[in-house]
Design a protein around this motif. Sequence first.
Motif, PDB file in Angstrom:
ATOM      1  N   PRO B 337      31.053  34.368  34.693  1.00 58.03           N
ATOM      2  CA  PRO B 337      32.377  34.934  34.427  1.00 58.03           C
ATOM      3  C   PRO B 337      33.510  33.952  34.751  1.00 58.03           C
ATOM      4  O   PRO B 337      34.471  33.855  33.991  1.00 58.03           O
ATOM      5  CB  PRO B 337      32.411  36.166  35.330  1.00 58.03           C
ATOM      6  N   VAL B 338      33.374  33.221  35.859  1.00 58.62           N
ATOM      7  CA  VAL B 338      34.413  32.242  36.197  1.00 58.62           C
ATOM      8  C   VAL B 338      34.462  31.137  35.147  1.00 58.62           C
ATOM      9  O   VAL B 338      35.542  30.717  34.712  1.00 58.62           O
ATOM     10  CB  VAL B 338      34.193  31.663  37.614  1.00 58.62           C
ATOM     11  N   LYS B 361      39.512  40.082  36.285  1.00 63.44           N
ATOM     12  CA  LYS B 361      38.664  40.044  35.094  1.00 63.44           C
ATOM     13  C   LYS B 361      37.301  39.453  35.440  1.00 63.44           C
ATOM     14  O   LYS B 361      36.263  39.985  35.052  1.00 63.44           O
ATOM     15  CB  LYS B 361      39.367  39.234  33.985  1.00 63.44           C
ATOM     16  N   SER B 362      37.318  38.378  36.199  1.00 60.68           N
ATOM     17  CA  SER B 362      36.058  37.759  36.594  1.00 60.68           C
ATOM     18  C   SER B 362      35.215  38.743  37.416  1.00 60.68           C
ATOM     19  O   SER B 362      33.994  38.846  37.232  1.00 60.68           O
ATOM     20  CB  SER B 362      36.354  36.491  37.399  1.00 60.68           C
ATOM     21  N   GLN B 367      31.508  38.745  38.649  1.00 63.01           N
ATOM     22  CA  GLN B 367      31.614  37.674  39.648  1.00 63.01           C
ATOM     23  C   GLN B 367      32.898  37.860  40.448  1.00 63.01           C
ATOM     24  O   GLN B 367      33.936  37.298  40.125  1.00 63.01           O
ATOM     25  CB  GLN B 367      31.582  36.298  38.971  1.00 63.01           C
ATOM     26  N   ASN B 368      32.770  38.672  41.484  1.00 58.93           N
ATOM     27  CA  ASN B 368      33.898  38.954  42.360  1.00 58.93           C
ATOM     28  C   ASN B 368      33.902  37.893  43.450  1.00 58.93           C
ATOM     29  O   ASN B 368      33.091  37.938  44.371  1.00 58.93           O
ATOM     30  CB  ASN B 368      33.725  40.362  42.946  1.00 58.93           C
ATOM     31  N   LEU B 369      34.802  36.923  43.340  1.00 60.05           N
ATOM     32  CA  LEU B 369      34.841  35.820  44.307  1.00 60.05           C
ATOM     33  C   LEU B 369      34.928  36.362  45.725  1.00 60.05           C
ATOM     34  O   LEU B 369      35.604  37.363  45.977  1.00 60.05           O
ATOM     35  CB  LEU B 369      36.039  34.906  44.029  1.00 60.05           C
ATOM     36  N   GLY B 440      30.172  44.455  43.745  1.00 69.26           N
ATOM     37  CA  GLY B 440      30.521  43.543  42.660  1.00 69.26           C
ATOM     38  C   GLY B 440      31.642  44.051  41.794  1.00 69.26           C
ATOM     39  O   GLY B 440      32.129  43.335  40.931  1.00 69.26           O
ATOM     40  N   ALA B 441      32.058  45.285  42.004  1.00 68.51           N
ATOM     41  CA  ALA B 441      33.150  45.809  41.196  1.00 68.51           C
ATOM     42  C   ALA B 441      34.476  45.362  41.800  1.00 68.51           C
ATOM     43  O   ALA B 441      34.568  45.114  42.995  1.00 68.51           O
ATOM     44  CB  ALA B 441      33.086  47.327  41.158  1.00 68.51           C
TER      45      ALA B 441
END
Lengths: 395, 522
Positions: B337-338, B361-362, B367-369, B440-441
């Motif tokens: 995603p990134v 958005k990522s 892909q939640n940083l 992850g959300a």
Amino acid sequence: MKRRDVLNLFSSATGAALLGTHAPGWAQAVQQRATGATDRILVLIELKGGNDGLNMVVPYTDDTYYQLRSSIAIARDSVIRIDSRMGLHPDLQALVPLWEKDELAIVQGVGYPQANLSHFRSIEIWETASRSGEYLADGWVARAMKAGYGRDVHFAAEGVLIGLNDFGPLAGARAVTLYNPEAFVNQARFAMPGHASGNPALQHLLRVENDVSEAAQALRGEKFAFATEFPANGFGSSVRAAAQVVATQRGKAGVPVIVLTLGSFDTHQGQLGIQAGLLRQLGEGLAALRSSLTELGAWDRTLVMTFSEFGRRARQNQSNGTDHGTVAPHFVAGGAVRGGLYGPAPELTRLDGTQNLYYSTDFRQLYATVARDWWGVNPDNVVRGRFEPVGFLRT
Amino acid sequence: MTPARVMAALLLAAGMAAAQAAPRAMTQAEARHLLVRTGFAPTQAEVDRIAGQDAQRVVADLVARAQAARPLYPPPDFVSEPPPIPNTLLKSKEEQLAMRQQQLRESLELKTWWMREMIETPTPLAERMVLFWHNHFATSQQKVFRSQAMWHQHQVLRAEALGNFRRLLHGVAKDPAMLVYLDGANSRKEAPNENFAREVMELFTLGEASQGGGYSEQDIKEAARAFTGWSIEYADFSYRFRPALHDNGNKTVLGQSGNFDGDAVLDVMLEQPAAARFITAKLWKEFVSPVPEAREVERIAQDFRASGYDIATAVRELLLSPAFWAPANRGSLIKSPVDLVVGTVRQFGFSYTDTMPFVLKSAQLGQNLLVPPNVKGWPGYTEWINTATLLERKRFTEQLFRAVELRGESKEPPIAMGPGGRMLPGDGSAMMQNAAAGPGAPRLPGRDGIMRVAEGMAKITFDPEQWLSQYGGHADREPSDELKARLARTLLAVPATHDIAPGTVGVAYLRTLTLDPAYQLK
């Protein structure tokens, strides 16, 4: 005879044996169904946040319960008594008809060894049916599909998740997520189905493109006009969407698993009001699901099961709430369910070193039951080991 | 010849093979491939700068410049504030709630800062390596619950991203974020916690026991004893060794015995050839292809180990390996995603005022940083793509371009955050709960944050006329056949799987190309 019925008859080992014993339309009419019939629907309901089991299925004769919960216990005279010891939370009134029709099973004391009390980790354990210290990629439902459920039919999608981005138990399966079938069909315009070729990465992408358009194709169709009134809340909308998904599948290969979610049940403070509202939504939503699926003639081939990352601590906290615990009861409902209480209720006088209850039924026993008795697949592959099934199914 | 000379000759031969494989004068496609894999999707100017040059020289330069890179922007303010009071000392629920909200806000600031660095950096390899190590030493804000600790760990990753793996491993192992995340902080000799000892072998150094890691359950138990006493000073949330908690007895780990402390045990792990092999294979999957070639991994791992675990040595050799340049491996990886978000913004030169929409958005794409799903990190590759994330990926680029096409005609923000084209905040409480509760959300930043995101989304834009003009194209005209071929080569790592309808004009043509499954590959 409808095409789907023919497919069903030839699709499972036991199905073939039924050929000739049932007239067309048997799918709607017969209650005793062959294990592994591929028109079955499993509805999983996630109670997000960790539902407090002791206030949902209340040991109303147990003095220890009232000592542990001086300000948040459910009063003895307000519980809905289902036997001489246990009662339902008063806001579960809508479930009484199911209980009386013997369509509601309550499995008590569900948990697992070395409980993890982190929301994120524990729900992952439930979703993947892993051991406490083990990280698995596939959800347990995906493993059942790989173990052969519906091997010979081609499902429109192996699962539909209502309003969820996280595939959870369906991770690794051919599943789609949607808010309602219409919106999904609309979004699926982006899909570019095609022959899966190229390198493995591109092949995977094209397979998913195909999954989307195939599911969209199967979910297209006129909206069924239900007589059922769906509750006017978020969970009610999810139940309506689930019923619409089932409705669009008439005459098709079907969607065997639907996942709904309700919560948050993470009631660290002010538990009474929050949980009452959620349990009311759960009960009324389940009743609407039963009513709408009965309209479709699908209730007898539907199994509903709740799950949640954990239960809550036996003793209430200082904020009129409860903290993360280990054990909770779970509901199993449906036309093929043998109602009643299963497994011993947790002993409130016996707590472990973290002040938590001991479990009596491993959650993987529930999954093993579904695998063996509902889908007709080898449960060992699904739960990765031997777990004694629970006898909550009539067939 | 002595065995050592044979080995040297073999190594020399292998080195020559690599040198032969890496092009002396990179084509546009090769230059693009190198930049996509070492950074994010590049601009045409970046490709032009290195096309025609010797790959060996360019790789050396890319690595050297990434090693010297420093962040462009100052970090968020909270990093210099005193550490927050431990949650257990906050008595009132109001204080605890305020603390939670503060943590949520701060971690979003950190992600937004990092996202901006990734989009704007002139040395994207540096950011890619930080992201790689964040995924390797996966640690989540959700459990650590200290934005400052996450920032501190981020600095450790940054300092050694292309430095020395030994220093990186020791640094991360003693860093408070890891001590909290894998329960080391409370491990004591009476009850050693095995969590870190297990994961440091399985995930950080040796690889799964069944996959060649070569350790036993007993090794884990013994190593756990060595790590006892590695703890945290809660007053300033720093590392602190507590001798009273440390087990001073003899331990036997991986066949070696001694009165090991944690540092000694980490060094025992690094003495295993399996460690260099495991890290090299993981870097291979990041840079080269999804399936490492055992012989090549062995060659590079030996050099990696011989260099004293110099990460740049391994990265350079991977980038110059024949497999890296093999046409069959082009487009064999799936954009994270990134990659997708940062690459799209960089490549087209989208302008924006705030990077928070890209952070969310990522996250929405999986892909939640700062919040990897578990200690194994994001599984990546084909796991990035399911029916939900694929549609959301397409909706992302669709709407970025649609907004440009409809500019002036519509007030719609270019990126809608929720499924079904709706923004999350307007979607009612059920959706907010889903968004807030799933691993992850994305976690939403409160009402002010929602306004900020909406405003940020409305200001994302791009000039298709200018972008297309560098290829002689126009936003409102159908591209020539030659330009169509050029655009496909510029935007896709493999040929498009679908034809685009004749008569499609420039900006719509770009939008449609980004909807092709091939756009998800790199």
